[in-house]
Design a protein around this motif. Structure first.
Motif, PDB file in Angstrom:
ATOM      1  N   THR A 298       0.849  -1.187   0.000  1.00  0.00           N
ATOM      2  CA  THR A 298       0.000   0.000   0.000  1.00  0.00           C
ATOM      3  C   THR A 298       0.885   1.238   0.000  1.00  0.00           C
ATOM      4  OG1 THR A 298      -1.768  -1.148   1.177  1.00  0.00           O
ATOM      5  CG2 THR A 298      -1.790   1.257   1.258  1.00  0.00           C
ATOM      6  N   TYR A 299       0.528   2.222  -0.810  1.00  0.00           N
ATOM      7  CA  TYR A 299       1.326   3.441  -0.954  1.00  0.00           C
ATOM      8  C   TYR A 299       0.470   4.660  -0.638  1.00  0.00           C
ATOM      9  CZ  TYR A 299       5.046   0.748  -3.136  1.00  0.00           C
ATOM     10  OH  TYR A 299       6.055  -0.151  -3.369  1.00  0.00           O
ATOM     11  N   THR A 300       1.137   5.695  -0.136  1.00  0.00           N
ATOM     12  CA  THR A 300       0.478   6.961   0.172  1.00  0.00           C
ATOM     13  C   THR A 300       0.976   8.026  -0.789  1.00  0.00           C
ATOM     14  OG1 THR A 300       0.232   6.418   2.515  1.00  0.00           O
ATOM     15  CG2 THR A 300       0.143   8.748   1.926  1.00  0.00           C
ATOM     16  N   LEU A 301       0.047   8.777  -1.357  1.00  0.00           N
ATOM     17  CA  LEU A 301       0.382   9.873  -2.272  1.00  0.00           C
ATOM     18  C   LEU A 301       0.054  11.195  -1.593  1.00  0.00           C
ATOM     19  CD1 LEU A 301       1.293  10.732  -5.149  1.00  0.00           C
ATOM     20  CD2 LEU A 301      -1.126  10.694  -5.792  1.00  0.00           C
ATOM     21  N   SER A 302       1.005  12.111  -1.605  1.00  0.00           N
ATOM     22  CA  SER A 302       0.781  13.419  -0.993  1.00  0.00           C
ATOM     23  C   SER A 302       1.464  14.493  -1.814  1.00  0.00           C
ATOM     24  CB  SER A 302       1.306  13.432   0.454  1.00  0.00           C
ATOM     25  OG  SER A 302       2.699  13.179   0.477  1.00  0.00           O
ATOM     26  N   TRP A 303       1.023  15.715  -1.638  1.00  0.00           N
ATOM     27  CA  TRP A 303       1.634  16.859  -2.322  1.00  0.00           C
ATOM     28  C   TRP A 303       1.128  18.139  -1.682  1.00  0.00           C
ATOM     29  CZ3 TRP A 303      -2.394  13.979  -4.116  1.00  0.00           C
ATOM     30  CH2 TRP A 303      -3.590  14.630  -4.461  1.00  0.00           C
ATOM     31  N   ASN A 318      -5.269  13.795  -1.638  1.00  0.00           N
ATOM     32  CA  ASN A 318      -4.002  14.201  -1.039  1.00  0.00           C
ATOM     33  C   ASN A 318      -3.860  13.521   0.324  1.00  0.00           C
ATOM     34  OD1 ASN A 318      -1.680  15.486  -0.233  1.00  0.00           O
ATOM     35  ND2 ASN A 318      -2.411  17.545  -0.708  1.00  0.00           N
ATOM     36  N   GLY A 319      -2.807  12.705   0.490  1.00  0.00           N
ATOM     37  CA  GLY A 319      -2.629  11.931   1.699  1.00  0.00           C
ATOM     38  C   GLY A 319      -3.358  10.603   1.672  1.00  0.00           C
ATOM     39  N   GLY A 320      -3.991  10.291   0.546  1.00  0.00           N
ATOM     40  CA  GLY A 320      -4.718   9.037   0.422  1.00  0.00           C
ATOM     41  C   GLY A 320      -3.809   7.880   0.048  1.00  0.00           C
ATOM     42  N   ALA A 349       0.778   6.085   5.794  1.00  0.00           N
ATOM     43  CA  ALA A 349       0.810   7.415   6.408  1.00  0.00           C
ATOM     44  C   ALA A 349       1.822   8.292   5.688  1.00  0.00           C
ATOM     45  CB  ALA A 349       1.156   7.320   7.886  1.00  0.00           C
ATOM     46  N   LYS A 350       1.476   9.570   5.547  1.00  0.00           N
ATOM     47  CA  LYS A 350       2.405  10.529   4.965  1.00  0.00           C
ATOM     48  C   LYS A 350       3.515  10.820   5.954  1.00  0.00           C
ATOM     49  CE  LYS A 350       2.746  15.309   3.350  1.00  0.00           C
ATOM     50  NZ  LYS A 350       3.972  15.529   4.124  1.00  0.00           N
ATOM     51  N   THR A 351       4.764  10.831   5.474  1.00  0.00           N
ATOM     52  CA  THR A 351       5.896  11.206   6.307  1.00  0.00           C
ATOM     53  C   THR A 351       6.489  12.512   5.776  1.00  0.00           C
ATOM     54  OG1 THR A 351       7.493   9.940   4.993  1.00  0.00           O
ATOM     55  CG2 THR A 351       6.378   8.781   6.793  1.00  0.00           C
ATOM     56  N   ALA A 352       7.543  12.977   6.423  1.00  0.00           N
ATOM     57  CA  ALA A 352       8.166  14.236   6.022  1.00  0.00           C
ATOM     58  C   ALA A 352       8.636  14.168   4.573  1.00  0.00           C
ATOM     59  CB  ALA A 352       9.342  14.549   6.939  1.00  0.00           C
ATOM     60  N   THR A 353       8.605  15.303   3.907  1.00  0.00           N
ATOM     61  CA  THR A 353       9.027  15.371   2.518  1.00  0.00           C
ATOM     62  C   THR A 353      10.490  14.956   2.386  1.00  0.00           C
ATOM     63  OG1 THR A 353       7.455  17.147   2.061  1.00  0.00           O
ATOM     64  CG2 THR A 353       9.296  16.887   0.530  1.00  0.00           C
ATOM     65  N   GLU A 354      10.757  14.037   1.485  1.00  0.00           N
ATOM     66  CA  GLU A 354      12.129  13.594   1.246  1.00  0.00           C
ATOM     67  C   GLU A 354      12.818  14.592   0.317  1.00  0.00           C
ATOM     68  OE1 GLU A 354      14.354   9.456   0.209  1.00  0.00           O
ATOM     69  OE2 GLU A 354      12.753  10.059  -1.147  1.00  0.00           O
TER      70      GLU A 354
END
Length: 453
Positions: A298-303, A318-320, A349-354
């Motif tokens: 499972t992957y989380t997409l955020s922006w 966003n964050g889904g 879960a979204k983590t800090a921006t890499e």
């Protein structure tokens, strides 16, 4: 203690040869004096802190300090043998520190600090030594030395350690444990600290990753599967708002690894030197993540921004999250709005921006697209070909030349434009020479080699 005296009763039945009445009573009075010094402690409540005197022996002295205070014992040789004294600290906030009499040379007891609410009792040999023989603790316990528990330690409330804590056996804390120093556990934790309390909630690394929403396996060295997520790498030198971009790899790529979904539409972006914000056209911009980078999970997409997004055609908030298949490429598209710091990461879960350094981003992008520049000249014998090779880091697959930049030229004794045999990690160049010996050149050849998905 001074020995008690006995009365000589004389020979029975008359006892006329024993102690006289006066002598017997003198002994009795002396015995009373001795017993008075050994009687149960009586209270003395001066409250105001002062040094102790020989008259305080046999008493419980109550002090109420208004600040951290020092109280001195009387010189041991002024008190008499086997004397006792107790000091009770009635304050709620201030310590009383006991000290030997100035210039006495006495040996101080091992415990000298009377904490608020505590009472310590000491004895003296009447010569030069004071010893701690008793302690009444306050409700809140303070251990002035080391606390060693041979068995198990069970704390029903919270445990706070202002220094280091070392546990070699079992320790059970029903409340919170606070350690401001170093916590050393020889046996580890019996149960994992819950996520809500700042732990991972997992007994194993796999469990911890799952509880933290990071997936149950794999490395976290590269969390974001989207390359060039700060939109800074621009190998093709495409300007913001450019239309009519030539397709490479079957798609019109503009910034590295990002392509325009519908040819003719023009994304725009700002000039921020750290991370750019891209305004996506109606049909959007996309990136294809290669199958070799995709683990089944499972992957989380955020922006950041106003754009909407799809993954493999499925809308993702966003964050889904979305489940992706191992070894199958994934297409991420952002459309109809702004996007900055896009991130597709394993877990729920979204983590800090890499933040990937720009030089590393260019290295990753060169796996799919790179420029190769050829400027060559030489001196060659008649009718002999010139052959040379340009090597580079291996690309994802054998690339194709999708653009010939600038205006290449050749001349001298070369008879035709050089030919190029493109491999996965090199370009072999061949220049055919005429029948004349002399100098030759082939310059200005700049090829864009691509193997985009």
């Amino acid at each position: 203690m001074t020995a008690l005296q006995t009365v000589n009763l004389g020979t029975a039945p008359t006892g006329t040869d024993g102690d006289t009445v006066r002598v017997a009573n003198v002994k009795a009075n002396a015995n009373v004096a001795v017993l008075n010094t050994q009687a149960t402690l009586t209270s003395s409540s001066p409250n105001a802190v002062r040094d102790l005197t020989a008259a305080d022996m046999g008493k419980r002295v109550n002090f109420t300090p208004t600040a951290a205070s020092t109280v001195r014992f009387p010189a041991a040789n002024t008190t008499g043998a086997d004397q006792l004294v107790a000091v009770h600290n009635l304050a709620t906030a201030y310590d009383i520190t006991m000290a030997i009499a100035t210039g006495s040379g006495d040996t101080a007891p091992t415990m000298v600090v009377v904490k608020p609410g505590e009472m310590l009792t000491w004895e003296t040999d009447g010569v030069s030594v004071w010893r701690t023989i008793g302690r009444k603790k306050a409700l809140d316990e303070t251990v002035q030395g080391k606390l060693t528990v041979a068995g198990d330690a069970v704390v029903s409330g919270n445990a706070t350690f202002s220094k280091n804590a070392t546990v070699t056996g079992d320790a059970t804390v029903s409340g919170k444990a606070t350690v401001t120093g170093t916590l050393t556990l020889s046996g580890g934790l019996a149960s994992a600290l819950p996520v809500a309390s700042g732990g991972t909630g997992g007994a194993t690394a796999s469990d911890a990753r799952g509880n933290l929403g990071l997936g149950t396996s794999g490395s976290s060295s590269r969390r974001n599967l989207l390359t060039n997520a700060r939109f800074l790498a621009n190998t093709r030198n495409v300007a913001s708002g450019t239309t009519g971009i030539t397709a490479s790899g079957g798609k019109p790529y503009f910034l590295d690894r990002w392509y325009i979904v519908t040819s003719g539409q023009a994304p725009t972006w700002d000039t921020n030197a750290f991370a750019r914000t891209v305004t996506c056209p109606a049909a959007g911009i996309g990136q294809i993540i290669p199958p070799e980078d995709m683990a089944g999970d499972t992957y989380t997409l955020s922006w950041t921004g106003t754009a909407t997004a799809t993954v493999n055609g499925t809308a993702v908030a966003n964050g889904g999250t979305i489940a992706l298949t191992e070894g199958v490429s994934a297409t991420v598209i952002f459309l109809n709005g702004t996007v900055r710091f896009p991130q597709l990461e394993r877990g729920t879960a979204k983590t800090a921006t890499e933040i990937v350094p720009l030089h590393e981003e260019y290295r990753r992008c060169a796996f799919f697209a790179r420029w190769v520049k050829i400027d060559r000249e030489g001196y060659q014998s008649a009718s002999q070909n010139e052959i040379w090779t340009i090597n580079f880091d291996r690309m994802r697959s054998t690339p194709v030349n999708t653009s010939l930049d600038a205006s290449p030229s050749y001349g001298g004794v070369i008879s035709a434009p050089p030919t190029f045999n493109i491999g996965i990690d090199s370009v072999a160049c061949t220049a055919a020479m005429s029948g004349t010996t002399g100098t030759w050149y082939a310059v200005g050849y700049r090829m864009l080699l691509t193997c985009e998905l």
